[in-house]
Design a protein around this motif. Structure first.
Motif, short mmCIF file in Angstrom:
data_model
loop_
_atom_site.label_atom_id
_atom_site.label_comp_id
_atom_site.label_asym_id
_atom_site.label_seq_id
_atom_site.Cartn_x
_atom_site.Cartn_y
_atom_site.Cartn_z
N LEU A 82 1.45 1.06 -12.87
CA LEU A 82 2.88 1.38 -12.80
C LEU A 82 3.22 2.04 -11.46
CD1 LEU A 82 5.53 1.50 -14.52
CD2 LEU A 82 4.82 3.80 -15.19
N GLY A 83 4.36 1.66 -10.89
CA GLY A 83 4.86 2.33 -9.68
C GLY A 83 4.18 1.92 -8.39
N ILE A 84 3.72 0.66 -8.29
CA ILE A 84 3.04 0.22 -7.07
C ILE A 84 3.95 0.30 -5.85
CG2 ILE A 84 1.39 -1.28 -8.26
CD1 ILE A 84 3.20 -3.65 -7.54
N ASN A 85 5.26 0.23 -6.09
CA ASN A 85 6.22 0.26 -4.98
C ASN A 85 6.31 1.62 -4.29
OD1 ASN A 85 7.32 0.79 -7.64
ND2 ASN A 85 9.32 1.05 -6.68
N PHE A 86 6.01 2.71 -5.02
CA PHE A 86 6.16 4.05 -4.46
C PHE A 86 5.20 4.32 -3.31
CE2 PHE A 86 7.76 5.30 -8.89
CZ PHE A 86 9.05 4.92 -8.57
N ALA A 87 4.04 3.67 -3.33
CA ALA A 87 3.03 3.92 -2.29
C ALA A 87 3.17 2.99 -1.09
CB ALA A 87 1.62 3.77 -2.89
N ARG A 88 4.11 2.05 -1.17
CA ARG A 88 4.18 1.00 -0.15
C ARG A 88 4.32 1.54 1.27
NH1 ARG A 88 9.23 -2.91 0.77
NH2 ARG A 88 9.78 -1.10 2.08
N ASP A 89 5.25 2.45 1.49
CA ASP A 89 5.52 2.92 2.85
C ASP A 89 4.71 4.15 3.25
OD1 ASP A 89 7.30 0.87 3.03
OD2 ASP A 89 9.09 2.09 2.71
N GLY A 90 3.85 4.62 2.34
CA GLY A 90 3.07 5.81 2.63
C GLY A 90 1.68 5.52 3.15
N MET A 91 1.36 4.24 3.36
CA MET A 91 0.03 3.88 3.83
C MET A 91 0.12 2.56 4.60
SD MET A 91 -1.28 3.10 -0.07
CE MET A 91 -3.00 3.09 0.31
N GLN A 92 -0.96 2.21 5.29
CA GLN A 92 -1.02 0.94 6.00
C GLN A 92 -0.86 -0.21 5.00
OE1 GLN A 92 -1.36 0.27 9.33
NE2 GLN A 92 -1.21 2.47 9.77
N GLU A 93 -0.19 -1.27 5.44
CA GLU A 93 0.07 -2.39 4.52
C GLU A 93 -1.22 -2.96 3.93
OE1 GLU A 93 2.03 -6.87 4.36
OE2 GLU A 93 2.28 -5.64 6.14
N LYS A 94 -2.25 -3.15 4.76
CA LYS A 94 -3.49 -3.73 4.25
C LYS A 94 -4.15 -2.83 3.22
CE LYS A 94 -6.55 -2.04 7.93
NZ LYS A 94 -7.54 -2.42 8.95
N ASP A 95 -4.04 -1.50 3.42
CA ASP A 95 -4.61 -0.57 2.45
C ASP A 95 -3.82 -0.58 1.14
OD1 ASP A 95 -6.55 0.22 4.28
OD2 ASP A 95 -5.30 1.81 5.10
N TRP A 96 -2.51 -0.71 1.28
CA TRP A 96 -1.66 -0.77 0.09
C TRP A 96 -1.93 -2.04 -0.71
CZ3 TRP A 96 2.85 -4.05 -0.64
CH2 TRP A 96 3.53 -3.78 -1.82
N LEU A 97 -2.06 -3.16 -0.02
CA LEU A 97 -2.36 -4.43 -0.69
C LEU A 97 -3.73 -4.37 -1.37
CD1 LEU A 97 -1.06 -6.99 1.97
CD2 LEU A 97 0.01 -6.41 -0.22
N SER A 98 -4.69 -3.71 -0.72
CA SER A 98 -6.02 -3.56 -1.31
C SER A 98 -5.96 -2.72 -2.58
CB SER A 98 -6.97 -2.91 -0.30
OG SER A 98 -7.15 -3.71 0.83
N LEU A 99 -5.14 -1.68 -2.55
CA LEU A 99 -4.98 -0.82 -3.72
C LEU A 99 -4.36 -1.60 -4.88
CD1 LEU A 99 -5.09 2.05 -4.94
CD2 LEU A 99 -2.78 2.41 -4.05
#
Length: 264
Positions: A82-99
């Protein structure tokens, strides 16, 4: 946006055998891989941090959807992170996609074994299901390219003959010639000697995975390689035909093309 109604990932669909559950998982997995690779631009835009808690759903039809979680409690199926969108701008895109990929892998297993428990899979069935799932690269491995690195490690012991067979089927830049995209054409009827070369190529590329759908290489399908990230793709997954590939000097996959866009 692909998919159907948010949260209704299991509506009117109940796989009851090991094979059906595995087919269900493969469909959902393909949809989620598509969201994180070929459709990553659309997926990124939909995961707006200003919106409410959002989830990434995969469907048996190989489609995906970003939506709010199911309203009913308890939900019909296990819910994705839940809430995958909240972390989008707080980290590198590749790291966010990996998460997101890691959480997606966990969700797929949860759904598969939910069906297994619901329909009374015994120890042997559960083991067989897990072994079938374990033969597939995880979404995380596909998204990060880890699966490809594992293939490279295994192929590092290949002999020169396999390298020759590879060059026979791949567009190669000759000295003084124009650069051209790398691709592998589908096989056609051949004599015995050429069939032997095809077998060597199958051995070398057999564990190569499509960067879009995550499926294995097959000699009867057209493949193209991204000149930036060096991942291989089914032509059909990235909408490139053999005829079009002949005129591409440098091919960039959807992910690499999208990486050039500006970030706020």
């Amino acid at each position: 946006m692909d998919g159907g109604v948010g949260g209704g990932v299991g509506a009117q669909y109940n796989p009851r055998t090991v094979e059906e559950v595995f087919k269900d998982l493969k469909g959902r997995r393909a949809g989620m891989i598509k969201a994180l690779t070929t459709d990553v631009e659309d997926f990124y835009q939909q995961c707006d941090p200003e919106k409410e808690n959002l989830c990434l759903y995969g469907f048996p039809s190989e489609q995906w959807e970003v939506n709010l979680p199911a309203e009913e409690v308890p939900p019909e199926l296990p819910e994705p992170a839940l809430g995958i969108n909240f972390a989008r701008d707080g980290m590198q895109e590749k790291d966010w996609l990996s998460l997101v990929a890691v959480h997606s892998d966990a969700w797929l297993l949860a759904v598969a074994f939910y069906f297994g428990s619901r329909f009374g899979f015994d120890k042997a069935d559960r083991k067989r299901l897990f072994n079938m799932i374990n033969e597939l690269p995880t979404i995380f491995e596909v998204v990060t390219g880890t699966a490809k690195k594992q293939v490279k490690d295994k192929s590092s012991v290949s002999n020169n003959s396999s390298n020759k067979s590879k060059s026979n089927n791949k567009a190669v830049k000759e000295p003084g010639s124009e650069p051209q995209a790398k691709f592998l054409k589908a096989s056609t009827p051949k004599d015995e000697e050429e069939e032997g070369l095809d077998e060597e190529e199958e051995d070398e590329h057999g564990e190569t995975l499509c960067g879009a759908c995550g499926e294995n290489y097959a000699s009867d399908e057209f493949w193209i390689c991204c000149d930036i990230c060096e991942k291989w793709f089914h032509g059909k997954c990235v909408k490139i035909t053999p005829a079009r590939a002949e005129h591409i000097k440098q091919y960039k996959c959807p992910s690499c093309s999208n990486n050039k866009r500006a970030r706020p």
